[in-house]
Design a protein around this motif. Structure first.
Motif, PDB file in Angstrom:
ATOM      1  N   ARG A 184       0.828  -1.202   0.000  1.00 44.74           N
ATOM      2  CA  ARG A 184       0.000   0.000   0.000  1.00 44.74           C
ATOM      3  C   ARG A 184       0.860   1.247   0.000  1.00 44.74           C
ATOM      4  NH1 ARG A 184      -3.633  -3.130   3.204  1.00 44.74           N
ATOM      5  NH2 ARG A 184      -2.513  -2.606   5.098  1.00 44.74           N
ATOM      6  N   CYS A 185       1.937   1.219   0.800  1.00 39.29           N
ATOM      7  CA  CYS A 185       2.808   2.388   0.861  1.00 39.29           C
ATOM      8  C   CYS A 185       3.525   2.611  -0.464  1.00 39.29           C
ATOM      9  CB  CYS A 185       3.847   2.220   1.983  1.00 39.29           C
ATOM     10  SG  CYS A 185       3.136   2.336   3.635  1.00 39.29           S
ATOM     11  N   MET A 186       3.919   1.507  -1.142  1.00 42.76           N
ATOM     12  CA  MET A 186       4.609   1.657  -2.406  1.00 42.76           C
ATOM     13  C   MET A 186       3.658   2.157  -3.485  1.00 42.76           C
ATOM     14  SD  MET A 186       7.730   1.095  -1.925  1.00 42.76           S
ATOM     15  CE  MET A 186       8.165   1.174  -3.654  1.00 42.76           C
TER      16      MET A 186
ATOM     17  N   ALA B  71       6.300  -0.305   7.688  1.00 40.08           N
ATOM     18  CA  ALA B  71       6.279   1.133   7.420  1.00 40.08           C
ATOM     19  C   ALA B  71       6.431   1.446   5.936  1.00 40.08           C
ATOM     20  CB  ALA B  71       7.388   1.821   8.203  1.00 40.08           C
ATOM     21  N   GLY B  72       6.921   0.475   5.145  1.00 38.00           N
ATOM     22  CA  GLY B  72       7.051   0.706   3.711  1.00 38.00           C
ATOM     23  C   GLY B  72       8.467   0.808   3.194  1.00 38.00           C
ATOM     24  N   PHE B  73       9.469   0.496   4.024  1.00 34.21           N
ATOM     25  CA  PHE B  73      10.837   0.512   3.539  1.00 34.21           C
ATOM     26  C   PHE B  73      11.058  -0.661   2.580  1.00 34.21           C
ATOM     27  CE2 PHE B  73      11.270   3.210   7.209  1.00 34.21           C
ATOM     28  CZ  PHE B  73      12.227   4.140   6.810  1.00 34.21           C
TER      29      PHE B  73
ATOM     30  N   ALA C   7      12.204 -10.423  -0.695  1.00 37.61           N
ATOM     31  CA  ALA C   7      12.138  -9.647  -1.932  1.00 37.61           C
ATOM     32  C   ALA C   7      11.035  -8.615  -1.784  1.00 37.61           C
ATOM     33  CB  ALA C   7      11.866 -10.569  -3.113  1.00 37.61           C
ATOM     34  N   ALA C   8      11.412  -7.361  -1.707  1.00 35.32           N
ATOM     35  CA  ALA C   8      10.418  -6.292  -1.590  1.00 35.32           C
ATOM     36  C   ALA C   8       9.605  -6.210  -2.876  1.00 35.32           C
ATOM     37  CB  ALA C   8      11.115  -4.958  -1.328  1.00 35.32           C
ATOM     38  N   PRO C   9       8.319  -5.842  -2.778  1.00 36.43           N
ATOM     39  CA  PRO C   9       7.479  -5.731  -3.985  1.00 36.43           C
ATOM     40  C   PRO C   9       8.085  -4.846  -5.056  1.00 36.43           C
ATOM     41  CG  PRO C   9       6.108  -5.605  -2.024  1.00 36.43           C
ATOM     42  CD  PRO C   9       7.536  -5.618  -1.545  1.00 36.43           C
ATOM     43  N   ALA C  10       8.719  -3.741  -4.679  1.00 35.64           N
ATOM     44  CA  ALA C  10       9.325  -2.851  -5.668  1.00 35.64           C
ATOM     45  C   ALA C  10      10.471  -3.535  -6.404  1.00 35.64           C
ATOM     46  CB  ALA C  10       9.826  -1.576  -4.988  1.00 35.64           C
TER      47      ALA C  10
ATOM     48  N   ARG D  88      10.558  -7.729 -12.948  1.00 36.13           N
ATOM     49  CA  ARG D  88       9.535  -8.135 -13.907  1.00 36.13           C
ATOM     50  C   ARG D  88       9.609  -7.277 -15.185  1.00 36.13           C
ATOM     51  NH1 ARG D  88       5.160 -11.080 -12.877  1.00 36.13           N
ATOM     52  NH2 ARG D  88       5.235 -10.606 -10.643  1.00 36.13           N
ATOM     53  N   ARG D  89       9.874  -5.991 -15.024  1.00 44.72           N
ATOM     54  CA  ARG D  89       9.989  -5.119 -16.198  1.00 44.72           C
ATOM     55  C   ARG D  89      11.122  -5.573 -17.112  1.00 44.72           C
ATOM     56  NH1 ARG D  89       9.862   0.912 -13.534  1.00 44.72           N
ATOM     57  NH2 ARG D  89       8.104   0.586 -12.101  1.00 44.72           N
TER      58      ARG D  89
END
Length: 251
Positions: free
Chosen positions: A6-8, A118-120, A229-232, A238-239
């Motif tokens: 959500r934060c990303m 927190a989104g790091f 593995a962070a979502p970002a 993937r790109r």
């Protein structure tokens, strides 16, 4: 969707072009650490702005657009968690939503959990290795755009002739289609993901798939250091995966 995702997604900046010089904000109250991180990042090709405490970091992040933030967990006037929370709450902050890494001399499982929530996108334990720092940033921001998707000259050197290279690229294309469908599950199995990236790097090397090989190396390094593995990071990989599949499909 978890808190990190959500934060990303909130205030997500546009995709970055690695052909331009990426700007990184480094915030740390220890002068020697600032000097090391600044020198390391400059040597890796980044433009660095330094902040000496939490208030300084927040002021800079609110008024300037950075491509990534490296924030120490414990600083006067606010540490990494407080800074990122304030940025997420400030819809007009110039660097709201950009990838943020936390740094600390000791990252306990409890702290890592708080940082994830927190989104790091990653936590870097100090002192850190130069390679680990580079992998962390490349895994999120992408490898240098000057690295080509398919390098025929590199592939020919590795395989010896065009016929062999073409045959191996056909095999790689099938492998990448399989990896596309497996990636979501692998993202939740760090050990398997590291091993999969190791095998992929070998295949990319034989086929001249330079960009995907470099991104796989960055992903592997990130997961080894972060233990996840962070979502970002997965999205950035993937790109490159899709770009390589598309390049391999061209006549």
């Amino acid at each position: 969707m978890n808190n990190m995702e959500r934060c990303m997604d909130s205030n997500r900046p546009p995709p970055l072009d690695r052909g331009t010089l990426h700007r990184v904000l480094v915030a740390d109250d220890d002068a020697s650490t600032r000097q090391f991180l600044s020198g390391a990042l400059v040597s890796l090709g980044f433009e660095v702005t330094l902040a000496v405490d939490g208030a300084d970091a927040l002021r800079l992040a609110r008024t300037q657009r950075f491509d990534a933030l490296l924030l120490d967990c414990r600083m006067p006037h606010g540490g990494a968690l407080e800074i990122l929370r304030d940025l997420h709450d400030s819809i007009d902050a110039a660097s709201a939503g950009v990838p943020a890494f936390a740094t600390s001399a000791e990252i306990t499982p409890l702290l890592r959990g708080d940082l994830d929530a927190a989104g790091f996108v990653g936590a870097i334990e100090k002192p850190c290795r130069l390679a680990a720092l580079g992998h962390a940033l490349d895994a999120v921001l992408g490898v240098d755009r000057r690295v080509v998707v398919l390098d025929d000259a590199e592939g020919l050197v590795a395989t010896g002739d065009a016929h062999t290279m073409a045959a191996l690229r056909t095999l790689l294309q099938a492998e990448l289609h399989d990896l596309r469908s497996e990636l979501h599950a692998l993202a939740h199995d760090p050990a398997s993901l590291v091993e999969r990236m190791h095998r992929l790097r070998s295949a990319c090397g034989f086929c001249g798939a330079a960009r995907l090989g470099a991104q796989a190396k960055a992903m592997q390094g990130h997961v080894v250091e972060a233990r996840q593995a962070a979502p970002a990071v997965v999205e950035r990989f993937r790109r490159e995966l899709e770009a390589t599949i598309e390049a391999l499909a061209r006549p």
